[in-house]
Design an enzyme around this catalytic site. Structure first.
Site, mmCIF file in Angstrom:
data_model
loop_
_atom_site.group_PDB
_atom_site.id
_atom_site.type_symbol
_atom_site.label_atom_id
_atom_site.label_comp_id
_atom_site.label_asym_id
_atom_site.label_seq_id
_atom_site.Cartn_x
_atom_site.Cartn_y
_atom_site.Cartn_z
ATOM 1 N N CYS A 42 -0.483 42.447 -123.718
ATOM 2 C CA CYS A 42 -0.043 43.216 -122.557
ATOM 3 C C CYS A 42 1.407 42.840 -122.260
ATOM 4 C CB CYS A 42 -0.970 42.823 -121.404
ATOM 5 S SG CYS A 42 -0.524 43.509 -119.841
ATOM 6 N N CYS A 62 8.457 45.783 -109.724
ATOM 7 C CA CYS A 62 8.059 47.195 -109.763
ATOM 8 C C CYS A 62 8.330 47.813 -108.394
ATOM 9 C CB CYS A 62 6.571 47.327 -110.091
ATOM 10 S SG CYS A 62 6.032 49.051 -110.227
HETATM 11 N N1 SAH Z 1 2.593 50.292 -113.585
HETATM 12 C C1 SAH Z 1 1.647 50.707 -114.543
HETATM 13 C C2 SAH Z 1 1.368 49.668 -115.602
HETATM 14 C C3 SAH Z 1 1.305 48.246 -115.149
HETATM 15 S S1 SAH Z 1 -0.024 47.867 -114.061
HETATM 16 C C4 SAH Z 1 0.359 51.154 -113.884
HETATM 17 O O1 SAH Z 1 0.197 50.932 -112.692
HETATM 18 O O2 SAH Z 1 -0.438 51.774 -114.578
HETATM 19 C C5 SAH Z 1 -1.338 47.803 -115.242
HETATM 20 C C6 SAH Z 1 -2.701 47.867 -114.681
HETATM 21 O O3 SAH Z 1 -3.011 46.675 -113.951
HETATM 22 C C7 SAH Z 1 -2.884 49.033 -113.740
HETATM 23 O O4 SAH Z 1 -4.002 49.821 -114.069
HETATM 24 C C8 SAH Z 1 -3.040 48.321 -112.434
HETATM 25 O O5 SAH Z 1 -3.755 49.106 -111.559
HETATM 26 C C9 SAH Z 1 -3.743 47.039 -112.820
HETATM 27 N N2 SAH Z 1 -3.717 46.021 -111.749
HETATM 28 C C10 SAH Z 1 -2.726 45.719 -110.910
HETATM 29 N N3 SAH Z 1 -3.109 44.784 -110.001
HETATM 30 C C11 SAH Z 1 -4.390 44.496 -110.276
HETATM 31 C C12 SAH Z 1 -5.364 43.624 -109.691
HETATM 32 N N4 SAH Z 1 -5.067 42.873 -108.619
HETATM 33 N N5 SAH Z 1 -6.590 43.596 -110.232
HETATM 34 C C13 SAH Z 1 -6.903 44.352 -111.315
HETATM 35 N N6 SAH Z 1 -6.035 45.184 -111.911
HETATM 36 C C14 SAH Z 1 -4.789 45.272 -111.400
HETATM 37 FE FE1 SF4 Z 2 1.551 49.286 -111.744
HETATM 38 FE FE2 SF4 Z 2 3.725 48.850 -110.200
HETATM 39 FE FE3 SF4 Z 2 1.455 49.716 -109.082
HETATM 40 FE FE4 SF4 Z 2 1.644 47.210 -110.008
HETATM 41 S S1 SF4 Z 2 2.840 48.120 -108.282
HETATM 42 S S2 SF4 Z 2 -0.065 48.637 -110.332
HETATM 43 S S3 SF4 Z 2 2.936 47.507 -111.785
HETATM 44 S S4 SF4 Z 2 2.709 50.819 -110.545
#
Ligand code: SAH
Ligand code: SF4
Length: 409
Positions: A139, A146
């Site tokens: 990953c 972000c």
């Molecule tokens: N910004 C993009 C990719 C990075 S985040 C996106 O949001 O798709 C990648 C994944 O991690 C996303 O599906 C996001 O929802 C998940 N993610 C973020 N915080 C999380 C958490 N606290 N627990 C589980 N998954 C989480």
């Molecule tokens: Fe993905 Fe950014 Fe949302 Fe985190 S804040 S889940 S990195 S879009």
């Protein structure tokens, strides 16, 4: 057959090098090797009066992982190695620290960039099972921080620092290729699910995906690369035009607009209906099934109404749904959904004909959810700030749920 067990390289902590070392050259203007267009080094070498075959020697050494620096490419004459190092950075990651978890099956790397920003990458090993061969999914991050600000996400809480360039993205994969070389393992899949929103940094992400899937460079099949987005429609359109076979993952999290606006603030700009329409067009163009991700938060987005709303939105599409129990993060009052709730949610989706899986969280103990390690490093917010933030989320989620309820009844 070699048994893919936890290996020493990922199984021990590899600390940063000397913390008292001088800081990296801020604003290092030497381009990163991995971000160069394929023919660029050959042109540079010719201009330097060097034979063109040197470019292949450099590529073989740096892309295979056998060398991390120009100095380590022993086939090259010493003075050329020095000139290359003056002109280019063989690696844009100045330093990396690896923390193991899951008995060594997961490794989380924190990478320091030339301007002292940090990004993360996580390697998750899945040992061979029955007919299924061992996999190692990496990953990677596309931005430092972000700007989207999903409240359940540790990166979202950090805010946005800057975009990564092509080399900084690709170098995370090269780092792990080198790490795994010692144990004769390979990265088999790459997912853009680390820090950042890939489709708000589309040029670099597309450039990196092309380099990663180019047989003459990193050489991982396009189908083994997943780009995850919280729903940037123009970015999905760009991928449609590209027509490559990358897997597209959409972070849906909720189908009901008022609730999704809370969980994924981009909903205000690109509503889920438009995002799903664009993702469906991507699926039709490429023939690839789109993955929809839903982070399951207890009592927030895991209700029967939410399951039916998601089923209605996705029914009949080339889709796979991935339900992910939320990794707890300090600044939210939220808890992951219970396994029973997630199963009930999955049952509704499956009854609508949607293939649905539940993902087990990996590396929770090292904070492997999106951006958690970097968040730790940037200093914890004060307890008062955390308390304020939690109260705000409790109030906002109560309003969002009320609005969602009003819309469905
Ligand atoms: N910004 C993009 C990719 C990075 S985040 C996106 O949001 O798709 C990648 C994944 O991690 C996303 O599906 C996001 O929802 C998940 N993610 C973020 N915080 C999380 C958490 N606290 N627990 C589980 N998954 C989480
Ligand atoms: Fe993905 Fe950014 Fe949302 Fe985190 S804040 S889940 S990195 S879009």
């Amino acid at each position: 057959m070699r048994e893919p067990v936890a290996q020493a390289r990922v199984g021990r902590t590899v600390p940063f090098r000397d913390q008292s070392a001088p800081p990296p050259r801020a604003g290092d203007t030497r381009p990163g090797y991995a971000g160069l267009p394929p023919a660029a080094l050959g042109t540079w070498l010719t201009e330097q009066g060097e034979p063109a075959y040197r470019a292949k020697q450099v590529a073989d050494a740096l892309w295979s992982g056998r060398a991390a620096t120009f100095e380590q490419i022993v086939q090259l004459p010493g003075p050329l190695r020095a000139r290359l190092a003056e002109a280019f950075r063989a690696d844009t990651l100045v330093d990396s620290e690896v923390r193991p978890a899951d008995g060594g099956l997961t490794g989380k790397a924190l990478h320091r960039l030339a301007d002292d920003r940090f990004v993360e990458s996580v390697l998750m090993r899945y040992p061979a099972r029955g007919q299924r061969r061992a996999r190692a999914t990496l990953c990677i991050s596309s931005q430092a921080g972000c700007a989207v600000g999903c409240p359940f996400c540790a990166t979202g809480e950090l805010g946005f620092w800057r975009d990564l360039d092509i080399a900084e993205i690709v170098d995370q994969a090269r780092f792990w290729r080198r790490e795994l070389l010692a144990t004769d393992e390979r990265v088999t899949n790459i997912v853009f699910m680390g820090m950042g929103e890939p489709l708000l940094n589309t040029d670099a992400v597309v450039g990196a995906a092309i380099a990663l899937s180019d047989p003459a460079r990193f050489g991982l099949g396009a189908r083994h690369i997943t780009i995850s987005t919280s729903g940037v429609v123009p970015g999905i359109d760009r991928l449609i035009d590209l027509g490559a076979q990358y897997t597209l993952a959409v972070s849906l999290h909720a189908a009901r607009p008022s609730l999704r606006s809370l969980l994924v603030p981009l909903e205000h700009r690109w509503p889920a209906t438009d995002v799903v329409a664009a993702a469906t067009a991507y699926g039709e163009r490429t023939g690839r099934r789109v993955t929809y991700e839903m982070v399951m938060i207890g009592g927030i987005n895991d209700t029967t109404e939410d399951a039916h709303a998601a089923a209605d939105l996705l029914r009949g599409r080339l889709a796979h749904v991935n339900l992910i129990p939320m990794n707890p993060v300090a600044h939210t009052p939220w808890e992951p959904s219970t396994p029973a709730r997630i199963e009930a949610f999955a049952t509704v989706l499956r009854s609508a004909g949607l293939s649905t899986t539940v993902r087990r969280n990996r590396g929770v103990e090292i904070g492997a959810a999106c951006g958690q390690l970097a968040a730790e490093l940037s200093g914890q917010p004060t307890p008062a700030a955390v308390a304020r933030r939690r109260k705000l989320l409790v109030d906002k989620s109560a309003t969002a749920l009320e609005l969602a309820g009003a819309a469905t009844h």
